[in-house]
Write a protein that holds these residues in place. Structure first.
Motif, mmCIF file in Angstrom:
data_model
loop_
_atom_site.group_PDB
_atom_site.id
_atom_site.type_symbol
_atom_site.label_atom_id
_atom_site.label_comp_id
_atom_site.label_asym_id
_atom_site.label_seq_id
_atom_site.Cartn_x
_atom_site.Cartn_y
_atom_site.Cartn_z
ATOM 1 N N LEU A 176 0.812 -1.211 0.000
ATOM 2 C CA LEU A 176 0.000 0.000 0.000
ATOM 3 C C LEU A 176 0.849 1.267 0.000
ATOM 4 O O LEU A 176 0.481 2.262 -0.614
ATOM 5 C CB LEU A 176 -0.937 -0.001 1.216
ATOM 6 N N LYS A 177 1.965 1.201 0.664
ATOM 7 C CA LYS A 177 2.732 2.437 0.796
ATOM 8 C C LYS A 177 3.285 2.908 -0.541
ATOM 9 O O LYS A 177 3.556 4.086 -0.716
ATOM 10 C CB LYS A 177 3.856 2.284 1.819
ATOM 11 N N ASP A 178 3.396 1.993 -1.487
ATOM 12 C CA ASP A 178 3.884 2.402 -2.804
ATOM 13 C C ASP A 178 2.830 3.130 -3.610
ATOM 14 O O ASP A 178 3.120 3.653 -4.677
ATOM 15 C CB ASP A 178 4.358 1.166 -3.584
ATOM 16 N N LEU A 179 1.634 3.169 -3.098
ATOM 17 C CA LEU A 179 0.562 3.821 -3.850
ATOM 18 C C LEU A 179 0.609 5.340 -3.744
ATOM 19 O O LEU A 179 0.056 6.042 -4.569
ATOM 20 C CB LEU A 179 -0.789 3.330 -3.337
ATOM 21 N N VAL A 180 1.214 5.819 -2.703
ATOM 22 C CA VAL A 180 1.250 7.267 -2.509
ATOM 23 C C VAL A 180 2.701 7.718 -2.474
ATOM 24 O O VAL A 180 3.597 6.897 -2.238
ATOM 25 C CB VAL A 180 0.548 7.677 -1.195
ATOM 26 N N PRO A 181 2.963 8.987 -2.699
ATOM 27 C CA PRO A 181 4.346 9.469 -2.596
ATOM 28 C C PRO A 181 4.895 9.168 -1.204
ATOM 29 O O PRO A 181 4.133 9.159 -0.235
ATOM 30 C CB PRO A 181 4.213 10.979 -2.804
ATOM 31 N N SER A 182 6.191 8.925 -1.172
ATOM 32 C CA SER A 182 6.766 8.478 0.092
ATOM 33 C C SER A 182 6.586 9.524 1.188
ATOM 34 O O SER A 182 6.573 9.209 2.366
ATOM 35 C CB SER A 182 8.248 8.176 -0.097
ATOM 36 N N GLU A 183 6.419 10.805 0.789
ATOM 37 C CA GLU A 183 6.220 11.841 1.811
ATOM 38 C C GLU A 183 4.877 11.670 2.508
ATOM 39 O O GLU A 183 4.656 12.165 3.596
ATOM 40 C CB GLU A 183 6.262 13.240 1.172
ATOM 41 N N CYS A 184 3.951 10.997 1.814
ATOM 42 C CA CYS A 184 2.594 10.928 2.331
ATOM 43 C C CYS A 184 2.404 9.796 3.335
ATOM 44 O O CYS A 184 1.329 9.673 3.898
ATOM 45 C CB CYS A 184 1.595 10.724 1.201
ATOM 46 N N CYS A 185 3.355 8.920 3.455
ATOM 47 C CA CYS A 185 3.059 7.863 4.408
ATOM 48 C C CYS A 185 4.104 7.781 5.495
ATOM 49 O O CYS A 185 5.301 7.859 5.268
ATOM 50 C CB CYS A 185 2.870 6.519 3.712
ATOM 51 N N SER A 186 3.616 7.685 6.685
ATOM 52 C CA SER A 186 4.483 7.394 7.807
ATOM 53 C C SER A 186 4.001 6.060 8.370
ATOM 54 O O SER A 186 2.808 5.859 8.583
ATOM 55 C CB SER A 186 4.397 8.508 8.844
ATOM 56 N N ILE A 187 4.942 5.195 8.538
ATOM 57 C CA ILE A 187 4.557 3.808 8.787
ATOM 58 C C ILE A 187 5.009 3.356 10.160
ATOM 59 O O ILE A 187 6.123 3.660 10.590
ATOM 60 C CB ILE A 187 5.210 2.888 7.726
ATOM 61 N N MET A 188 4.160 2.650 10.834
ATOM 62 C CA MET A 188 4.583 1.882 12.003
ATOM 63 C C MET A 188 4.140 0.460 11.739
ATOM 64 O O MET A 188 2.937 0.177 11.638
ATOM 65 C CB MET A 188 3.942 2.439 13.263
ATOM 66 N N GLU A 189 5.103 -0.407 11.599
ATOM 67 C CA GLU A 189 4.761 -1.703 11.025
ATOM 68 C C GLU A 189 4.179 -2.681 12.024
ATOM 69 O O GLU A 189 3.318 -3.476 11.692
ATOM 70 C CB GLU A 189 6.004 -2.307 10.374
ATOM 71 N N ASN A 190 4.715 -2.642 13.205
ATOM 72 C CA ASN A 190 4.332 -3.706 14.114
ATOM 73 C C ASN A 190 4.200 -3.158 15.527
ATOM 74 O O ASN A 190 5.158 -3.094 16.263
ATOM 75 C CB ASN A 190 5.391 -4.815 14.048
ATOM 76 N N GLU A 191 2.991 -2.734 15.857
ATOM 77 C CA GLU A 191 2.780 -2.142 17.165
ATOM 78 C C GLU A 191 1.826 -2.998 17.975
ATOM 79 O O GLU A 191 0.999 -3.741 17.433
ATOM 80 C CB GLU A 191 2.168 -0.735 17.003
ATOM 81 N N ASN A 192 1.934 -2.863 19.264
ATOM 82 C CA ASN A 192 1.013 -3.593 20.131
ATOM 83 C C ASN A 192 -0.171 -2.737 20.552
ATOM 84 O O ASN A 192 -1.202 -3.256 20.955
ATOM 85 C CB ASN A 192 1.730 -4.089 21.370
ATOM 86 N N ASN A 193 0.003 -1.426 20.477
ATOM 87 C CA ASN A 193 -1.072 -0.533 20.873
ATOM 88 C C ASN A 193 -1.380 0.436 19.750
ATOM 89 O O ASN A 193 -0.542 0.688 18.891
ATOM 90 C CB ASN A 193 -0.660 0.262 22.117
#
Lengths: 383, 554
Positions: free
Chosen positions: B380-397
């Motif tokens: 999914l993150k490749d669908l938008v410009p890299s500036e538009c996504c901030s990712i947290m991949e594996n969170e518990n909360n």
């Protein structure tokens, strides 16, 4: 004289392989100013070629790279100002063949107010290695910052330095390397005089010029004549009578006066194009070395700048423009100045002769340039 | 990445001299400690990345001895080019190499235990020392930068390539009141260095500016105190420098070395900070191109157009950290590309998911298998410009939208009730345990559930508009292209839209500058014309606006 500071071009950075496109430019004589750090190299360069006031040089930052400057004048030459901290004979980092290989002079500046033993060692090394690289290099030693020393001490210092240097060079078998010593200071005219003598050695036409000046002096009743480079106030030739420091100073001051006046009243800022006639004998009093004098400037065309200053002691200072770069300044008795016409005629002859001398030089330079172009053309075709 | 960062100075007494340098050591190459960083090893990278060992701890201690047993001649003891350390107790994260005398810092990389950063006055290796020294001399006394302060790049294969950022700082005691410094970044790979240019220059510039402003403050202060001493009358021309005669001025300082940076900037831990900065630059510079490179890899997997192959080889960390083989063996538990995702989710859910995402709503992906979640995120993150996504991949909360707009959660995590559900779209996806993973029809192997978010399903007119973002995207997915071409097509599609966003941004800023509120009506008709011209459906304006917002802040 136009300055083109090379500092702002990429040229400076290619010390290793400095291949200039212009063969004429490449063969300009070089003045290499070397010496220990803080000995006054950059100050000299700034004062002589940039008209910086001597006390302003205190605020110069230390030079960290070779500052090259092209001086375009009666003869074209380059001034290279070296940083004192770096050893340019270090073959791993610098190509000393390129740096020292050209025709020119090496000026070594020694701080006379400091302990000069270290400087002498460096001088010794420099002469040794530079001579090895280039046998044609002339060596000039400026015993600098002597303004604070008493006359006696100056002479002692010079003798001491001269003695030590020649001894040391003799030890390694370099007795015949030409070394000249000058006492210099940027706070008086001595630096200009020393530079004059250095540059005179680089002028192949010097004997001709001196001869011309001698003839002029003899035939016009002139006591002393200097051929000045207007912008740097270096004299490139004088007649064969001995140079008196005071005479030199007053003549060089006169150039300053003329430039200043022409900047105020001249139509352009250039000294050569004073078209305004000034009749101001009474209005302007010019102080030159304590002698009050009056002056008048009359000129018609660009290279015909002329000026007269009558001194209190019965002498007359007379300036005539020779060409774009040069001016003739003479000192003569006011009795001899009666014969205006004769002197003017002699000036004209002199000017023409000078023009012929430099015309020859210009032509040979042009020929060289053509050859160079043809050469590079061949290369282009070949490649 | 083999590189060494150093601070060099044109010393008043010694000329160009190296003050401090930091280099990275990779612990997985014992005997190569020196070779690895030695520039003389030319373009060949240390190929030690593959054989990484777990015994890094002992190796570290070995190295400690190594750094002490050096045969370097004692450095010149000129104060202005010496580097000094603050008292030991004030050091927290940097560890001093401390034996008979303090020689430098060593910082361990917390994220990668194999890497340490060592800060010393000189590099230990002879050849490297020569190269650094050469770079120092050249950058300070030969190279010239337009405006005299700024970056230059020079070098050769023998001594490595150098990016040097020159700057001067004010010092009231120095000649001309200023001193020359330069940051040099030395490495063997020219391509890499050129690629890193914008990054390095911006970091060096920031660092230099902070030093300069600090020095300026002190310079002003010192001048002020001197002026007070001089009654203020003396200062018209000669300035604050000469309370005495010129000669005395020269004499007084002629043989005194200038202050060191620590004294000049009056910050005791200057070199600690510098080391921290250098280490970070080394690390970040290494990470930077690595990331870019891996993006390429997913985009053109297995293709031969690998322009940056040397860069890949250079960094053993890269191969260690992201082993590409990982992806292959895990193929069955991940979703390969957008089309696969589309097939799994079906048109409606897919539409809704994508629409929410590209409009800037937060996407929360929940699942019991973090690998699947990760793969969905990376698609999914490749669908938008890299500036538009901030990712947290594996969170518990749960994390708020201000922190990330794609959030990978594990299955048990709950979404708090106070979160605005219209700005959030929750996808629960996991492998269906009842069905065999060997089932080739991957579409059936997943179970999923989509909650919250906005939907345009009810609005038929918008739903079927052919030029809307989502319909165009689905159109591409339906084309039945090979996956590589499909990926490329989608990337181009993304680029098209981000260029639309940029055009629109320029349009808006222009019209904002020109007209005030009075012209608002006219502007809106103009705007309608404009978006029609660049082929944006009006309903996609939220998408464009979201992208603009991201591009602006980036």
């Amino acid at each position: 004289m136009s300055h083109s500071e090379d500092e702002y071009s990429l040229h400076t950075s290619h010390i290793g392989n400095d291949v200039s496109e212009d063969p004429v430019q490449d063969h300009r004589p070089r003045l290499l100013i070397m010496g220990l750090r803080r000995s006054g190299k950059s100050s000299i360069q700034k004062v002589v070629f940039h008209k910086m006031a001597a006390n302003e040089t205190l605020f110069l930052e230390s030079t960290n790279k070779i500052i090259k400057e092209n001086i375009t004048s009666f003869i074209d030459f380059q001034v290279w100002d070296f940083p004192g901290q770096i050893d340019y004979f270090d073959t791993a980092t610098y190509d000393s063949d390129v740096i020292f290989g050209e025709y020119g002079a090496l000026i070594f500046v020694i701080d006379a107010q400091d302990d000069y033993i270290e400087a002498l060692n460096r001088l010794h090394q420099t002469v040794l290695r530079a001579h090895e690289k280039n046998k044609n290099l002339t060596f000039e030693v400026f015993i600098h910052k002597v303004d604070a020393l008493s006359d006696e001490f100056k002479i002692d210092t010079q003798r001491d330095i001269q003695q030590r240097t020649t001894d040391e060079l003799a030890d390694v078998g370099l007795e015949n390397v030409p070394l000249s010593f000058y006492l210099t200071s940027i706070y008086d005219h001595s630096i200009f005089e020393a530079f004059s003598k250095v540059i005179q050695k680089l002028i192949p036409q010097l004997p001709t010029l001196e001869n011309l000046l001698n003839i002029l002096c003899a035939n016009s009743g002139i006591e002393k004549a200097f051929l000045f480079d207007v912008n740097s106030k270096i004299y490139i030739a004088t007649d064969s009578s001995p140079v008196d420091m005071q005479t030199y100073e007053i003549c060089s001051d006169m150039i300053d006066v003329i430039i200043d006046i022409s900047e105020i009243y001249g139509r352009t800022t250039s000294f050569h194009q004073i078209n305004d006639e000034l009749y101001g004998d009474d209005q302007t009093q010019v102080e030159t070395n304590g002698k009050a004098g009056n002056y008048g400037t009359t000129t018609d065309t660009a290279n015909d700048a002329a000026s007269l200053i009558k001194l209190n002691n019965g002498m007359v200072l007379c300036l005539r423009g020779v060409n774009r770069f040069l001016a003739l300044v003479c000192l003569l008795r006011s009795d001899n100045f009666e014969k205006h016409g004769l002197i003017d005629y002699n000036f004209q002859c002199f000017k023409q002769a000078i023009a012929e001398v430099f015309e020859l030089k210009r032509r040979s330079a042009e020929r060289l340039r053509h050859e160079g172009m043809r050469l590079s053309g061949d290369v282009n075709e070949g490649g | 990445m083999n590189a060494i960062v150093s601070l060099v100075h044109f010393c008043e007494v010694d000329g160009p001299s190296v003050i401090f340098c930091t280099q990275a050591f990779h612990a997985n190459s014992v005997e190569d400690i020196s070779d690895e960083l030695s520039v003389s090893s030319g373009g060949k990278s240390p190929s030690t990345g593959q054989t990484h060992s777990d015994s890094s701890k002992e190796l570290l201690s070995n190295k400690k001895e190594y750094s002490v047993n050096t045969n370097r001649p004692a450095p010149a003891s000129c104060a202005s080019c010496a580097f000094s350390l603050p008292p030991l107790d004030s050091l927290s994260d940097a560890k001093t190499i401390h034996n008979s005398e303090i020689k430098g810092f060593k910082t361990r990389d917390e994220e990668n235990p194999l890497v340490t950063y060592k800060g010393t006055r000189y590099p230990q290796d002879q050849q490297l020392y020569a190269a650094v020294r050469q770079a120092c001399v050249r950058s300070l006394s030969c190279e010239f930068c337009q405006g005299r302060e700024g970056p230059v790049l020079f070098g050769d294969d023998k001594n490595g390539y150098v990016l040097s950022y020159m700057f001067k700082i004010k010092d009231s005691q120095a000649r001309g009141s200023q001193r020359w410094y330069s940051f040099t970044f030395l490495m063997t790979d020219r391509v890499y260095l050129v690629e890193s240019w914008p990054f390095l220059v911006s970091k060096f510039r920031a660092l230099a500016t902070s030093i300069q402003s600090r020095a300026n403050q002190i310079f002003e202060k010192e001048n002020a105190t001197k002026e007070e001493k001089n009654d203020g009358t003396f200062l018209t021309r000669s300035g604050p420098l000469s309370p005495t005669s010129p000669d005395q001025f020269l004499r007084r300082r002629a043989n005194q070395p200038l202050r060191s940076l620590v004294d000049l900037l009056r910050s005791k831990d200057f070199f600690v900070q510098l080391h921290a900065n250098f280490s970070w630059i080394l690390k970040a510079c290494g990470m930077r191109l690595q990331e870019k490179h891996l993006n390429d890899q997913t985009l053109f997997s297995n293709s031969v157009v690998f322009s940056s192959k040397t860069i890949m080889l250079l960094d053993p960390v890269a191969t260690y950290k992201f082993p590409p083989s990982d992806f292959n063996c895990l193929e069955e538990t991940r979703i390969e590309d957008l089309k696969a995702l589309y097939n799994i989710l079906g048109l409606d859910v897919f539409r809704k998911l994508i629409l929410n995402f590209v409009m800037g709503n937060q996407l929360v992906i929940k699942g019991n298998d973090p690998k699947i979640v990760q793969s969905v995120i990376s698609i999914l993150k490749d669908l938008v410009p890299s500036e538009c996504c901030s990712i947290m991949e594996n969170e518990n909360n749960y994390q708020t939208i201000s922190k990330c707009n794609i959030l990978g959660l594990n299955a048990t995590a709950q979404i708090p009730n106070d979160v605005n559900k219209s700005t959030l779209c929750l996808l629960y996806i996991s492998r269906d345990c009842n069905k065999s993973s060997k089932d080739k029809a991957m579409t059936n192997a997943f179970e999923f559930n989509l909650q919250y978010g906005i939907d345009d399903k009810d609005n038929k007119r918008i739903y079927s508009a052919p030029n809307s973002f989502i319909n165009q995207l689905i159109g591409i997915l339906k084309l039945n292209l090979p996956s590589e071409i499909m990926n490329t097509r989608i990337m181009i599609f993304k680029e098209q839209w981000s260029s639309k966003a940029k055009q629109f941004l320029i349009f808006i800023t222009k019209s904002n500058n020109e007209g005030g509120n009075a012209l608002a009506n006219m502007e809106s008709t103009k705007q309608k014309e404009f978006i029609k011209y660049i082929d944006i459906n009006e309903n996609d304006l939220p998408i464009i606006k979201f992208w603009i917002g991201c591009l602006k802040t980036a």
